[in-house]
Design a protein around this motif. Sequence first.
Motif, PDB file in Angstrom:
ATOM      1  N   PHE A   1       1.531   5.590  -2.824  1.00 44.85           N
ATOM      2  CA  PHE A   1       0.560   4.904  -1.973  1.00 44.85           C
ATOM      3  C   PHE A   1      -0.771   4.792  -2.694  1.00 44.85           C
ATOM      4  O   PHE A   1      -1.133   5.636  -3.508  1.00 44.85           O
ATOM      5  CB  PHE A   1       0.395   5.609  -0.626  1.00 44.85           C
ATOM      6  N   SER A   2      -1.475   3.747  -2.377  1.00 46.34           N
ATOM      7  CA  SER A   2      -2.748   3.455  -3.025  1.00 46.34           C
ATOM      8  C   SER A   2      -3.845   4.387  -2.521  1.00 46.34           C
ATOM      9  O   SER A   2      -3.886   4.718  -1.326  1.00 46.34           O
ATOM     10  CB  SER A   2      -3.140   2.005  -2.737  1.00 46.34           C
TER      11      SER A   2
ATOM     12  N   PRO B   1       0.813  -1.223   0.000  1.00 44.39           N
ATOM     13  CA  PRO B   1       0.000   0.000   0.000  1.00 44.39           C
ATOM     14  C   PRO B   1       0.844   1.270   0.000  1.00 44.39           C
ATOM     15  O   PRO B   1       0.434   2.293  -0.531  1.00 44.39           O
ATOM     16  CB  PRO B   1      -0.818  -0.128   1.290  1.00 44.39           C
TER      17      PRO B   1
ATOM     18  N   GLU C   1      -0.411  -1.042   8.617  1.00 45.19           N
ATOM     19  CA  GLU C   1      -1.240  -0.435   7.582  1.00 45.19           C
ATOM     20  C   GLU C   1      -2.051   0.731   8.124  1.00 45.19           C
ATOM     21  O   GLU C   1      -2.171   1.771   7.479  1.00 45.19           O
ATOM     22  CB  GLU C   1      -2.159  -1.479   6.968  1.00 45.19           C
ATOM     23  N   THR C   2      -2.576   0.557   9.347  1.00 43.23           N
ATOM     24  CA  THR C   2      -3.341   1.655   9.966  1.00 43.23           C
ATOM     25  C   THR C   2      -2.432   2.842  10.262  1.00 43.23           C
ATOM     26  O   THR C   2      -2.789   4.003  10.005  1.00 43.23           O
ATOM     27  CB  THR C   2      -4.009   1.169  11.260  1.00 43.23           C
TER      28      THR C   2
ATOM     29  N   ARG D   1       7.304   2.054   7.480  1.00 42.87           N
ATOM     30  CA  ARG D   1       7.039   1.026   6.462  1.00 42.87           C
ATOM     31  C   ARG D   1       7.974  -0.163   6.656  1.00 42.87           C
ATOM     32  O   ARG D   1       7.564  -1.321   6.538  1.00 42.87           O
ATOM     33  CB  ARG D   1       7.215   1.626   5.074  1.00 42.87           C
TER      34      ARG D   1
ATOM     35  N   ASP E   1      -1.642   5.177  -8.549  1.00 46.55           N
ATOM     36  CA  ASP E   1      -1.329   5.555  -7.172  1.00 46.55           C
ATOM     37  C   ASP E   1      -1.110   7.064  -7.038  1.00 46.55           C
ATOM     38  O   ASP E   1      -0.885   7.767  -8.018  1.00 46.55           O
ATOM     39  CB  ASP E   1      -0.053   4.846  -6.711  1.00 46.55           C
TER      40      ASP E   1
ATOM     41  N   SER F   1      -6.800   3.619  -1.956  1.00 46.28           N
ATOM     42  CA  SER F   1      -7.622   2.879  -0.999  1.00 46.28           C
ATOM     43  C   SER F   1      -7.065   2.941   0.415  1.00 46.28           C
ATOM     44  O   SER F   1      -7.761   2.630   1.382  1.00 46.28           O
ATOM     45  CB  SER F   1      -7.747   1.415  -1.442  1.00 46.28           C
ATOM     46  N   LEU F   2      -5.792   3.352   0.552  1.00 48.38           N
ATOM     47  CA  LEU F   2      -5.183   3.439   1.875  1.00 48.38           C
ATOM     48  C   LEU F   2      -5.710   4.621   2.672  1.00 48.38           C
ATOM     49  O   LEU F   2      -5.786   4.566   3.901  1.00 48.38           O
ATOM     50  CB  LEU F   2      -3.664   3.570   1.717  1.00 48.38           C
TER      51      LEU F   2
ATOM     52  N   ALA G   1      -1.521   4.567   7.017  1.00 52.01           N
ATOM     53  CA  ALA G   1      -2.660   5.295   6.454  1.00 52.01           C
ATOM     54  C   ALA G   1      -2.815   6.657   7.118  1.00 52.01           C
ATOM     55  O   ALA G   1      -3.013   7.682   6.433  1.00 52.01           O
ATOM     56  CB  ALA G   1      -3.936   4.475   6.631  1.00 52.01           C
TER      57      ALA G   1
END
Length: 295
Positions: A81-82, A10, A135-136, A125, A30, A84-85, A139
Amino acid sequence: MVSFGLTGDPVSAARLSDLPVGRSAMRTADHVVILVSAGQGTHALDFVTYACRPGTLLWGRPGQVHQFGEQAGFDATVLTFSPSLLPELPLPELVTDPFAPACWQPAGEDEEAIVAEIAQIGVDRVRYGGTPFGETLLAHSVAVLLMRIAALAPEPRRGPADLLIGLLRAELEREVRHRRVEDYAEQLRCSVRTLTRASLAVTGRSAKQLIDERVALEAKRLLATSGMPVADVGRRLGFEEPTNFGRFFARETGQSPGTFRAVLHRSPAPRVPHQRSALPGRLTPRTVLTSNTRP
Protein backbone atom coordinates in the motif's frame (compact mmCIF):
# COMPACT_ATOMS: atom_id res chain seq x y z
CA MET A 1 11.74 1.69 -7.54
CA VAL A 2 9.58 -1.34 -8.29
CA SER A 3 6.06 -2.36 -7.35
CA PHE A 4 6.52 -6.17 -7.35
CA GLY A 5 4.45 -6.33 -10.52
CA LEU A 6 1.27 -5.37 -8.67
CA THR A 7 -1.42 -3.00 -9.83
CA GLY A 8 -1.09 0.73 -9.33
CA ASP A 9 -3.97 0.70 -6.82
CA PRO A 10 -3.40 2.28 -3.39
CA VAL A 11 -3.73 -1.23 -1.90
CA SER A 12 -2.79 -4.47 -3.68
CA ALA A 13 -2.77 -8.08 -2.54
CA ALA A 14 -1.47 -11.32 -4.04
CA ARG A 15 0.22 -14.62 -3.34
CA LEU A 16 4.00 -14.51 -3.41
CA SER A 17 3.98 -17.48 -5.80
CA ASP A 18 2.00 -15.38 -8.32
CA LEU A 19 4.48 -12.50 -8.34
CA PRO A 20 7.34 -12.07 -10.83
CA VAL A 21 10.02 -11.75 -8.18
CA GLY A 22 13.43 -13.38 -8.29
CA ARG A 23 16.43 -13.28 -6.00
CA SER A 24 17.65 -9.93 -7.24
CA ALA A 25 17.40 -7.00 -4.85
CA MET A 26 14.22 -4.95 -5.30
CA ARG A 27 13.41 -1.54 -3.82
CA THR A 28 9.84 -0.30 -3.49
CA ALA A 29 8.27 3.03 -2.60
CA ASP A 30 5.36 1.22 -0.90
CA HIS A 31 4.80 -0.43 2.43
CA VAL A 32 4.95 -4.21 2.06
CA VAL A 33 3.39 -6.55 4.62
CA ILE A 34 4.20 -10.24 4.12
CA LEU A 35 2.42 -13.06 5.96
CA VAL A 36 4.07 -16.43 5.34
CA SER A 37 1.49 -19.13 4.62
CA ALA A 38 3.41 -22.25 3.57
CA GLY A 39 6.84 -23.83 3.68
CA GLN A 40 10.06 -22.51 5.13
CA GLY A 41 12.38 -20.00 3.53
CA THR A 42 14.03 -16.63 3.89
CA HIS A 43 13.29 -13.01 3.19
CA ALA A 44 15.81 -10.18 3.43
CA LEU A 45 14.97 -6.58 4.28
CA ASP A 46 17.76 -4.06 3.88
CA PHE A 47 20.31 -6.88 3.69
CA VAL A 48 19.22 -8.59 6.90
CA THR A 49 17.88 -12.08 6.17
CA TYR A 50 15.09 -13.49 8.31
CA ALA A 51 14.21 -17.17 8.60
CA CYS A 52 10.50 -17.60 7.83
CA ARG A 53 7.90 -20.26 8.50
CA PRO A 54 4.09 -20.28 8.40
CA GLY A 55 2.80 -17.36 10.47
CA THR A 56 5.95 -15.25 10.13
CA LEU A 57 5.04 -11.59 9.59
CA LEU A 58 7.31 -9.03 7.94
CA TRP A 59 6.79 -5.32 7.43
CA GLY A 60 8.92 -3.55 4.83
CA ARG A 61 8.84 0.24 4.88
CA PRO A 62 9.00 2.51 1.81
CA GLY A 63 12.49 2.63 0.33
CA GLN A 64 13.67 -0.63 1.82
CA VAL A 65 15.34 -3.30 -0.30
CA HIS A 66 13.73 -6.74 -0.53
CA GLN A 67 15.43 -10.00 -1.48
CA PHE A 68 13.13 -12.98 -1.86
CA GLY A 69 14.27 -16.53 -1.26
CA GLU A 70 13.27 -19.09 -3.87
CA GLN A 71 12.78 -22.17 -1.72
CA ALA A 72 10.39 -24.78 -3.13
CA GLY A 73 6.98 -24.75 -1.47
CA PHE A 74 7.55 -21.39 0.21
CA ASP A 75 4.56 -19.04 -0.16
CA ALA A 76 3.05 -15.98 1.47
CA THR A 77 0.37 -13.33 1.24
CA VAL A 78 1.90 -10.04 0.08
CA LEU A 79 0.03 -6.81 0.83
CA THR A 80 1.33 -3.50 -0.52
CA PHE A 81 0.00 0.00 0.00
CA SER A 82 1.08 3.53 -0.74
CA PRO A 83 2.35 5.76 2.10
CA SER A 84 -0.08 8.44 0.91
CA LEU A 85 -2.98 6.14 1.82
CA LEU A 86 -2.27 6.18 5.54
CA PRO A 87 -3.89 8.58 7.97
CA GLU A 88 -1.62 10.02 10.64
CA LEU A 89 -0.60 7.35 13.13
CA PRO A 90 0.64 7.84 16.72
CA LEU A 91 3.81 5.76 16.11
CA PRO A 92 5.69 7.57 13.33
CA GLU A 93 9.03 5.97 14.19
CA LEU A 94 7.65 2.50 13.40
CA VAL A 95 6.19 3.70 10.10
CA THR A 96 9.31 5.39 8.70
CA ASP A 97 12.41 4.18 10.56
CA PRO A 98 14.32 1.61 8.47
CA PHE A 99 15.95 0.28 11.66
CA ALA A 100 12.63 -0.37 13.43
CA PRO A 101 11.53 -3.97 14.14
CA ALA A 102 10.57 -5.70 10.90
CA CYS A 103 9.85 -9.38 11.66
CA TRP A 104 7.59 -11.15 14.14
CA GLN A 105 6.05 -14.54 14.84
CA PRO A 106 2.68 -13.57 16.35
CA ALA A 107 0.68 -16.15 18.25
CA GLY A 108 -2.71 -16.58 19.85
CA GLU A 109 -5.12 -13.65 19.67
CA ASP A 110 -2.50 -11.41 18.06
CA GLU A 111 -2.05 -13.86 15.20
CA GLU A 112 -5.79 -14.34 14.74
CA ALA A 113 -6.44 -10.59 14.63
CA ILE A 114 -3.66 -9.89 12.11
CA VAL A 115 -4.71 -12.76 9.84
CA ALA A 116 -8.32 -11.55 9.94
CA GLU A 117 -7.31 -7.94 9.18
CA ILE A 118 -5.25 -8.96 6.15
CA ALA A 119 -8.05 -11.20 4.87
CA GLN A 120 -10.66 -8.46 5.28
CA ILE A 121 -8.48 -5.92 3.47
CA GLY A 122 -8.29 -8.33 0.54
CA VAL A 123 -12.05 -8.77 0.49
CA ASP A 124 -12.79 -5.05 0.78
CA ARG A 125 -10.30 -4.26 -1.98
CA VAL A 126 -12.24 -6.53 -4.35
CA ARG A 127 -15.68 -5.32 -3.23
CA TYR A 128 -15.07 -1.59 -2.91
CA GLY A 129 -11.79 -0.84 -4.69
CA GLY A 130 -11.78 2.11 -7.05
CA THR A 131 -14.43 4.09 -5.16
CA PRO A 132 -13.99 7.00 -2.72
CA PHE A 133 -15.75 4.93 -0.05
CA GLY A 134 -13.46 2.00 -0.70
CA GLU A 135 -10.30 4.09 -0.49
CA THR A 136 -11.38 5.53 2.86
CA LEU A 137 -12.32 2.10 4.18
CA LEU A 138 -9.03 0.57 3.06
CA ALA A 139 -7.02 3.45 4.51
CA HIS A 140 -8.51 2.91 7.95
CA SER A 141 -8.27 -0.87 7.68
CA VAL A 142 -4.57 -0.66 6.81
CA ALA A 143 -4.04 1.76 9.71
CA VAL A 144 -5.67 -0.76 12.08
CA LEU A 145 -3.44 -3.52 10.70
CA LEU A 146 -0.30 -1.46 11.29
CA MET A 147 -1.42 -0.60 14.81
CA ARG A 148 -1.88 -4.31 15.52
CA ILE A 149 1.60 -4.98 14.18
CA ALA A 150 3.00 -2.08 16.20
CA ALA A 151 1.49 -3.62 19.33
CA LEU A 152 3.89 -6.55 18.85
CA ALA A 153 6.90 -4.24 19.15
CA PRO A 154 8.27 -3.04 22.50
CA GLU A 155 6.54 0.04 23.86
CA PRO A 156 8.61 3.03 22.68
CA ARG A 157 10.09 5.26 25.35
CA ARG A 158 8.91 8.87 25.36
CA GLY A 159 11.55 10.74 27.34
CA PRO A 160 13.16 13.96 26.04
CA ALA A 161 16.19 12.09 24.70
CA ASP A 162 13.98 9.59 22.87
CA LEU A 163 11.96 12.35 21.26
CA LEU A 164 15.12 14.18 20.17
CA ILE A 165 16.57 11.06 18.54
CA GLY A 166 13.22 10.45 16.87
CA LEU A 167 13.51 13.90 15.32
CA LEU A 168 17.08 13.15 14.23
CA ARG A 169 15.99 9.95 12.51
CA ALA A 170 13.15 11.83 10.82
CA GLU A 171 15.65 14.37 9.47
CA LEU A 172 17.83 11.55 8.18
CA GLU A 173 14.85 10.09 6.32
CA ARG A 174 14.05 13.42 4.71
CA GLU A 175 17.52 13.78 3.22
CA VAL A 176 20.24 11.18 3.43
CA ARG A 177 23.60 12.83 2.93
CA HIS A 178 26.97 12.60 4.58
CA ARG A 179 26.73 15.64 6.83
CA ARG A 180 28.17 16.80 10.10
CA VAL A 181 26.49 16.37 13.46
CA GLU A 182 26.62 20.18 13.71
CA ASP A 183 24.24 20.46 10.76
CA TYR A 184 21.62 18.28 12.41
CA ALA A 185 22.06 19.93 15.79
CA GLU A 186 21.40 23.27 14.15
CA GLN A 187 18.28 21.95 12.43
CA LEU A 188 17.01 20.50 15.70
CA ARG A 189 17.94 23.66 17.64
CA CYS A 190 20.14 21.93 20.16
CA SER A 191 23.85 21.68 20.85
CA VAL A 192 26.09 18.95 19.45
CA ARG A 193 26.74 17.83 23.00
CA THR A 194 23.02 17.52 23.74
CA LEU A 195 22.39 15.54 20.57
CA THR A 196 25.33 13.23 21.20
CA ARG A 197 24.38 12.61 24.82
CA ALA A 198 20.79 11.85 23.82
CA SER A 199 21.96 9.42 21.15
CA LEU A 200 24.25 7.61 23.56
CA ALA A 201 21.47 7.36 26.14
CA VAL A 202 18.88 6.03 23.67
CA THR A 203 20.94 3.86 21.31
CA GLY A 204 24.34 3.38 22.93
CA ARG A 205 25.95 5.03 19.91
CA SER A 206 26.92 8.59 19.14
CA ALA A 207 24.91 10.86 16.88
CA LYS A 208 27.74 10.66 14.33
CA GLN A 209 27.49 6.88 14.34
CA LEU A 210 23.73 7.06 13.73
CA ILE A 211 24.25 9.42 10.80
CA ASP A 212 27.00 7.26 9.31
CA GLU A 213 24.88 4.12 9.75
CA ARG A 214 22.01 5.67 7.79
CA VAL A 215 24.31 6.97 5.03
CA ALA A 216 25.92 3.52 4.72
CA LEU A 217 22.49 1.90 4.44
CA GLU A 218 21.53 4.27 1.64
CA ALA A 219 24.80 3.51 -0.11
CA LYS A 220 24.07 -0.21 0.07
CA ARG A 221 20.57 0.34 -1.29
CA LEU A 222 21.89 2.30 -4.27
CA LEU A 223 24.67 -0.18 -4.96
CA ALA A 224 22.21 -3.07 -4.83
CA THR A 225 19.35 -1.68 -6.91
CA SER A 226 20.86 0.77 -9.36
CA GLY A 227 23.42 0.62 -12.10
CA MET A 228 25.06 3.82 -10.92
CA PRO A 229 28.87 3.78 -10.94
CA VAL A 230 30.38 3.64 -7.46
CA ALA A 231 31.71 7.19 -7.79
CA ASP A 232 28.24 8.48 -8.66
CA VAL A 233 26.75 6.73 -5.63
CA GLY A 234 29.33 8.47 -3.45
CA ARG A 235 28.64 11.86 -4.99
CA ARG A 236 24.91 11.42 -4.49
CA LEU A 237 25.58 10.92 -0.80
CA GLY A 238 27.83 13.96 -0.50
CA PHE A 239 31.28 12.47 -1.12
CA GLU A 240 33.08 14.53 -3.73
CA GLU A 241 36.09 12.19 -3.84
CA PRO A 242 35.50 8.49 -4.68
CA THR A 243 38.38 7.47 -2.42
CA ASN A 244 36.69 9.13 0.56
CA PHE A 245 33.47 7.26 -0.18
CA GLY A 246 35.37 3.98 -0.54
CA ARG A 247 37.09 4.44 2.82
CA PHE A 248 33.81 5.40 4.50
CA PHE A 249 31.95 2.41 3.07
CA ALA A 250 34.70 -0.04 3.97
CA ARG A 251 34.85 1.31 7.51
CA GLU A 252 31.07 0.96 7.95
CA THR A 253 30.53 -2.40 6.22
CA GLY A 254 33.90 -4.16 6.13
CA GLN A 255 33.82 -4.32 2.32
CA SER A 256 34.65 -2.04 -0.56
CA PRO A 257 31.62 -0.77 -2.55
CA GLY A 258 32.63 -2.90 -5.53
CA THR A 259 33.02 -6.05 -3.45
CA PHE A 260 29.68 -5.47 -1.74
CA ARG A 261 27.93 -5.16 -5.09
CA ALA A 262 29.65 -8.24 -6.54
CA VAL A 263 28.96 -10.44 -3.51
CA LEU A 264 25.34 -9.30 -3.31
CA HIS A 265 24.72 -10.32 -6.91
CA ARG A 266 26.16 -13.77 -6.23
CA SER A 267 24.31 -14.67 -3.06
CA PRO A 268 21.55 -13.54 -0.65
CA ALA A 269 22.26 -11.46 2.42
CA PRO A 270 23.80 -13.19 5.46
CA ARG A 271 21.34 -14.76 7.82
CA VAL A 272 20.78 -13.32 11.29
CA PRO A 273 18.71 -14.67 14.19
CA HIS A 274 14.97 -14.21 13.78
CA GLN A 275 14.80 -12.36 17.12
CA ARG A 276 16.75 -9.39 15.77
CA SER A 277 13.64 -7.29 15.32
CA ALA A 278 9.91 -7.16 15.15
CA LEU A 279 0.46 -9.03 -5.13
CA PRO A 280 -1.80 -9.43 -9.05
CA GLY A 281 -4.61 -11.67 -7.87
CA ARG A 282 -7.38 -11.77 -5.34
CA LEU A 283 -7.15 -12.50 -1.66
CA THR A 284 -9.99 -14.14 0.26
CA PRO A 285 -10.41 -15.05 3.92
CA ARG A 286 -10.07 -18.74 3.02
CA THR A 287 -6.79 -18.04 1.25
CA VAL A 288 -5.24 -16.56 4.37
CA LEU A 289 -6.88 -18.52 7.14
CA THR A 290 -6.36 -21.99 5.71
CA SER A 291 -2.83 -21.31 4.54
CA ASN A 292 -1.83 -20.17 8.00
CA THR A 293 -2.26 -23.67 9.46
CA ARG A 294 0.98 -24.86 10.98
CA PRO A 295 2.54 -28.15 9.86
